[in-house]
Motif scaffolding. Structure first.
Motif, PDB file in Angstrom:
ATOM      1  N   THR A   1       0.953  -0.964  -0.051  1.00 47.72           N
ATOM      2  CA  THR A   1       0.004  -0.209   0.128  1.00 47.72           C
ATOM      3  C   THR A   1       0.985   0.995  -0.396  1.00 47.72           C
ATOM      4  O   THR A   1       2.073   1.151   0.919  1.00 47.72           O
ATOM      5  N   THR A   2       0.752   2.405  -0.473  1.00 45.60           N
ATOM      6  CA  THR A   2       1.728   3.202  -0.810  1.00 45.60           C
ATOM      7  C   THR A   2       0.657   4.894  -0.549  1.00 45.60           C
ATOM      8  O   THR A   2      -0.396   4.824  -0.285  1.00 45.60           O
ATOM      9  N   HIS A   3       1.409   5.561   0.272  1.00 49.09           N
ATOM     10  CA  HIS A   3       0.442   6.926   0.982  1.00 49.09           C
ATOM     11  C   HIS A   3       1.431   7.578   0.743  1.00 49.09           C
ATOM     12  O   HIS A   3       2.911   7.604   0.763  1.00 49.09           O
ATOM     13  N   LEU A   4       1.071   8.873   0.054  1.00 50.33           N
ATOM     14  CA  LEU A   4       1.961   9.618  -0.918  1.00 50.33           C
ATOM     15  C   LEU A   4       1.808  11.008   0.634  1.00 50.33           C
ATOM     16  O   LEU A   4       0.409  11.451   1.216  1.00 50.33           O
ATOM     17  N   ILE A   5       3.126  12.100   0.570  1.00 50.25           N
ATOM     18  CA  ILE A   5       3.372  12.687   2.250  1.00 50.25           C
ATOM     19  C   ILE A   5       3.368  13.930   1.606  1.00 50.25           C
ATOM     20  O   ILE A   5       4.471  14.512   0.804  1.00 50.25           O
ATOM     21  N   SER A   6       3.306  15.139   2.506  1.00 55.22           N
ATOM     22  CA  SER A   6       3.996  16.313   2.154  1.00 55.22           C
ATOM     23  C   SER A   6       4.164  17.060   3.211  1.00 55.22           C
ATOM     24  O   SER A   6       3.256  17.780   3.978  1.00 55.22           O
TER      25      SER A   6
ATOM     26  N   ALA B   1       7.482   6.225  -8.733  1.00 55.38           N
ATOM     27  CA  ALA B   1       7.285   5.946  -7.496  1.00 55.38           C
ATOM     28  C   ALA B   1       6.311   5.138  -7.386  1.00 55.38           C
ATOM     29  O   ALA B   1       6.377   3.327  -7.428  1.00 55.38           O
ATOM     30  N   GLN B   2       5.080   5.387  -7.812  1.00 55.67           N
ATOM     31  CA  GLN B   2       3.804   4.676  -7.267  1.00 55.67           C
ATOM     32  C   GLN B   2       3.506   4.142  -8.150  1.00 55.67           C
ATOM     33  O   GLN B   2       3.686   2.622  -8.134  1.00 55.67           O
ATOM     34  N   ALA B   3       3.700   4.402  -9.482  1.00 51.30           N
ATOM     35  CA  ALA B   3       3.551   2.897 -10.806  1.00 51.30           C
ATOM     36  C   ALA B   3       4.686   1.755 -10.462  1.00 51.30           C
ATOM     37  O   ALA B   3       3.828   1.040 -10.701  1.00 51.30           O
ATOM     38  N   CYS B   4       5.531   2.247  -9.836  1.00 55.73           N
ATOM     39  CA  CYS B   4       6.705   1.377 -10.032  1.00 55.73           C
ATOM     40  C   CYS B   4       6.432   0.715  -8.796  1.00 55.73           C
ATOM     41  O   CYS B   4       6.775  -0.651  -8.926  1.00 55.73           O
ATOM     42  N   ILE B   5       6.156   0.650  -7.884  1.00 61.42           N
ATOM     43  CA  ILE B   5       5.728   0.082  -6.454  1.00 61.42           C
ATOM     44  C   ILE B   5       4.380  -1.213  -7.304  1.00 61.42           C
ATOM     45  O   ILE B   5       4.167  -2.249  -6.778  1.00 61.42           O
ATOM     46  N   GLU B   6       3.648  -0.653  -7.441  1.00 58.20           N
ATOM     47  CA  GLU B   6       2.146  -0.670  -7.526  1.00 58.20           C
ATOM     48  C   GLU B   6       1.884  -1.825  -9.072  1.00 58.20           C
ATOM     49  O   GLU B   6       0.936  -3.066  -9.080  1.00 58.20           O
TER      50      GLU B   6
ATOM     51  N   ALA C   1       3.624  -6.928  -8.798  1.00 60.66           N
ATOM     52  CA  ALA C   1       3.841  -7.886  -9.670  1.00 60.66           C
ATOM     53  C   ALA C   1       4.976  -9.413  -8.962  1.00 60.66           C
ATOM     54  O   ALA C   1       5.304 -10.460  -9.453  1.00 60.66           O
ATOM     55  N   ALA C   2       6.412  -8.557  -9.211  1.00 58.10           N
ATOM     56  CA  ALA C   2       7.509  -9.643  -9.100  1.00 58.10           C
ATOM     57  C   ALA C   2       7.326 -10.208  -7.241  1.00 58.10           C
ATOM     58  O   ALA C   2       7.580 -11.186  -7.373  1.00 58.10           O
ATOM     59  N   LEU C   3       7.059  -9.336  -6.651  1.00 56.63           N
ATOM     60  CA  LEU C   3       6.737 -10.050  -5.646  1.00 56.63           C
ATOM     61  C   LEU C   3       4.981 -11.426  -5.210  1.00 56.63           C
ATOM     62  O   LEU C   3       5.057 -11.784  -3.957  1.00 56.63           O
ATOM     63  N   GLU C   4       4.364 -11.181  -6.127  1.00 57.78           N
ATOM     64  CA  GLU C   4       3.304 -12.305  -6.434  1.00 57.78           C
ATOM     65  C   GLU C   4       3.170 -12.968  -5.699  1.00 57.78           C
ATOM     66  O   GLU C   4       4.730 -14.118  -6.402  1.00 57.78           O
ATOM     67  N   GLY C   5       2.656 -14.092  -4.777  1.00 55.40           N
ATOM     68  CA  GLY C   5       3.321 -15.451  -4.378  1.00 55.40           C
ATOM     69  C   GLY C   5       4.216 -15.684  -3.382  1.00 55.40           C
ATOM     70  O   GLY C   5       4.444 -16.980  -2.414  1.00 55.40           O
TER      71      GLY C   5
ATOM     72  N   VAL D   1      10.473  -0.604  -1.257  1.00 57.99           N
ATOM     73  CA  VAL D   1      10.033  -2.042  -0.632  1.00 57.99           C
ATOM     74  C   VAL D   1      11.139  -2.574   0.100  1.00 57.99           C
ATOM     75  O   VAL D   1      10.433  -3.914   0.957  1.00 57.99           O
ATOM     76  N   ASP D   2      12.379  -2.591   0.018  1.00 62.31           N
ATOM     77  CA  ASP D   2      13.650  -3.021   0.438  1.00 62.31           C
ATOM     78  C   ASP D   2      13.099  -3.098   1.891  1.00 62.31           C
ATOM     79  O   ASP D   2      13.839  -3.838   2.727  1.00 62.31           O
TER      80      ASP D   2
END
Length: 352
Positions: free
Chosen positions: A4-9, A58-63, A68-72, A99-100
Motif C-alpha cells: 500500500t502506498t501513501h503520499l506525504i508532503s 515511484a508509486q507506479a513502479c511499486i504498484e 507483480a514481482a513479489l506476487e506469491g 520496498v526493500d
C-alpha cells in the motif's frame, strides 16, 4: 504480502537551500508492506534534481512491476524477495529502496526485534551532522552558531553557487564557531574543477573535514583531478549510485570517501554491498539521506548502527521537518539520533 502506498508532503521548519534547489517541504511516498496484522514501512523521497524520481513514478513502479514481482511470496521468502525487488525494473532506486526497507522492517517485526537489531547491532544511538543552507555570510554565521548551541559538533555547509563568495561564507562560519566544530562542505556539483581546487586550497587553513561532490556527477576524471591537487579529503555523492559507479571511483582514485544513500542505491541490501566494497578498497564511508522523513532516515540510521562508517553520518533530513508524519520511530536529541526499542523501525502508522 500486500503493498500500500501513501503520499506525504511534510513542511520544513526552515527552507533548505542548495546549489541545485530550494525546498520548503519534503515530498515522499511511504510504502506499507503488510502480512496479516503486521506491516513494514519504507520511503521513496521525491528528489527531482538528484535522482530524477517523483512520487508518482515511484508509486507506479511499486504498484506495478514490483508488486507483480513479489506476487506469491511471503516474508519467509526474504532473500528471493530482495532479488525480485532488485530485478523488477531498471533504475527506480528510490522505489526499490522503499520496498526493500519495508520488507526488512516487516521481517524484523516478525522476529520481534528492532531493525538495527535484525541487522546485527545493539547500538541504539547514531550521531549526525547538521546542514547549513546556502545563504549570505551573516545568515550562515548566525545559523552555525545556533546549531552549535543545539548540540551539533559537525556542520555541513552548502556551497557551489559562487566559488569566491563560498570562500567568504566558510571563513565567516569558522570565525563564528571557533576551532572546535568540524566543518564539511557540500558543493552539490556546483563548481568547475578549477574553481573547486582554487576554493578548497584557499580554505585549507579553515581545517575542513571534507568536501562533498565538488564537480558534476559524471565528471569522475575531473573529481580525480581535484582529489589529486588538494589536501582536503573529497567525498563522492551524486557520482555513486551502485556498484559499477563505486568501482569506477575506486579505479580512477576519484574520491577519498563515498556517501551511501538508500534512495540512490536501492535499499539496505545494496547499501551493505557498497559499504563492504568501499571498506575492502580503503575508501572511507558515510551514510546520508535525501530530504525524507523519519521512515527513510530511521532505516539509514539502523544501517549505520550495524555497519559503522568512517565519519559522522549525514542523517539530519528528518530534523528539518516541522513534525513527523508517522507515529513512532527515531527521534533527535541534539546531534544524536535515538533508535527505537520497538520491533522494526518502531513506526506504527501515519499521523492523521
Amino acid at each position: 504480502m500486500k503493498l500500500t502506498t501513501h503520499l506525504i508532503s511534510a513542511p520544513l521548519h526552515t527552507p533548505f537551500v542548495t546549489a541545485l534547489r530550494t525546498a520548503t517541504r519534503a515530498d515522499s511516498l511511504l510504502v506499507e508492506l503488510s502480512d496479516g496484522p503486521l506491516s513494514g514501512w519504507g520511503e521513496a523521497p521525491q528528489v527531482w534534481k538528484v535522482t530524477g524520481e517523483s512520487r508518482a513514478g515511484a508509486q507506479a513502479c511499486i504498484e506495478g512491476p514490483i508488486a507483480a514481482a513479489l506476487e506469491g511470496l511471503g516474508p519467509d521468502d526474504f532473500t528471493e524477495a530482495l532479488r525480485r525487488i532488485e530485478n523488477a525494473t531498471a533504475g527506480n532506486f528510490g522505489a526499490k529502496a522503499a520496498v526493500d526497507v519495508a520488507l526488512h522492517d516487516l521481517v524484523a517485526r516478525r522476529h520481534g526485534v528492532s531493525l538495527h537489531g535484525f541487522l546485527g547491532s545493539t547500538i541504539d544511538t547514531v550521531q549526525t551532522d547538521v546542514t547549513l543552507s546556502v545563504g549570505d555570510p551573516d545568515a550562515l554565521a548566525d545559523a552555525a552558531t545556533a546549531r552549535v548551541a543545539d548540540g551539533f559538533g559537525v556542520l555541513k555547509l552548502k556551497v557551489g553557487t559562487d566559488a569566491v563568495a563560498d570562500v567568504e561564507r566558510v571563513r565567516r562560519v569558522r570565525a563564528a564557531v571557533g576551532p572546535g566544530p568540524r566543518l564539511r562542505l557540500d558543493a552539490n556539483q556546483g563548481w568547475s574543477r578549477r574553481d573547486a581546487v582554487t576554493a578548497i586550497r584557499a580554505l585549507e587553513d579553515c581545517d575542513l573535514e571534507l568536501v562533498e561532490q565538488p564537480v558534476a556527477a559524471a565528471d569522475l576524471e575531473g573529481m580525480a583531478w581535484v582529489t589529486d591537487r588538494v589536501g582536503t579529503p573529497i567525498l563522492a555523492d551524486e557520482s555513486v549510485y551502485g556498484v559499477r559507479d563505486l568501482v569506477n571511483v575506486i579505479r580512477l582514485g576519484a574520491a577519498d570517501l563515498v556517501n551511501v544513500k538508500l534512495a540512490k542505491c536501492g535499499g539496505l541490501a545494496a547499501a551493505r554491498t557498497l559499504l563492504e566494497l568501499a571498506r575492502a578498497h580503503g575508501v572511507r564511508t558515510i551514510v546520508g539521506s535525501m530530504m525524507e522523513s523519519h521512515v527513510g532516515v530511521g532505516a539509514a540510521a539502523a544501517l549505520v548502527a550495524a555497519y559503522p562508517t568512517s565519519a559522522v553520518n549525514d542523517l539530519d533530513a528528518a530534523w528539518w521537518l516541522r513534525d513527523s508524519p508517522v507515529v513512532g520511530g527515531i527521534r533527535y536529541d541534539g546531534a544524536l539520533i535515538r533508535l527505537p526499542f520497538e520491533p522494526g523501525l518502531g513506526v506504527t502508522g501515519l499521523i492523521a
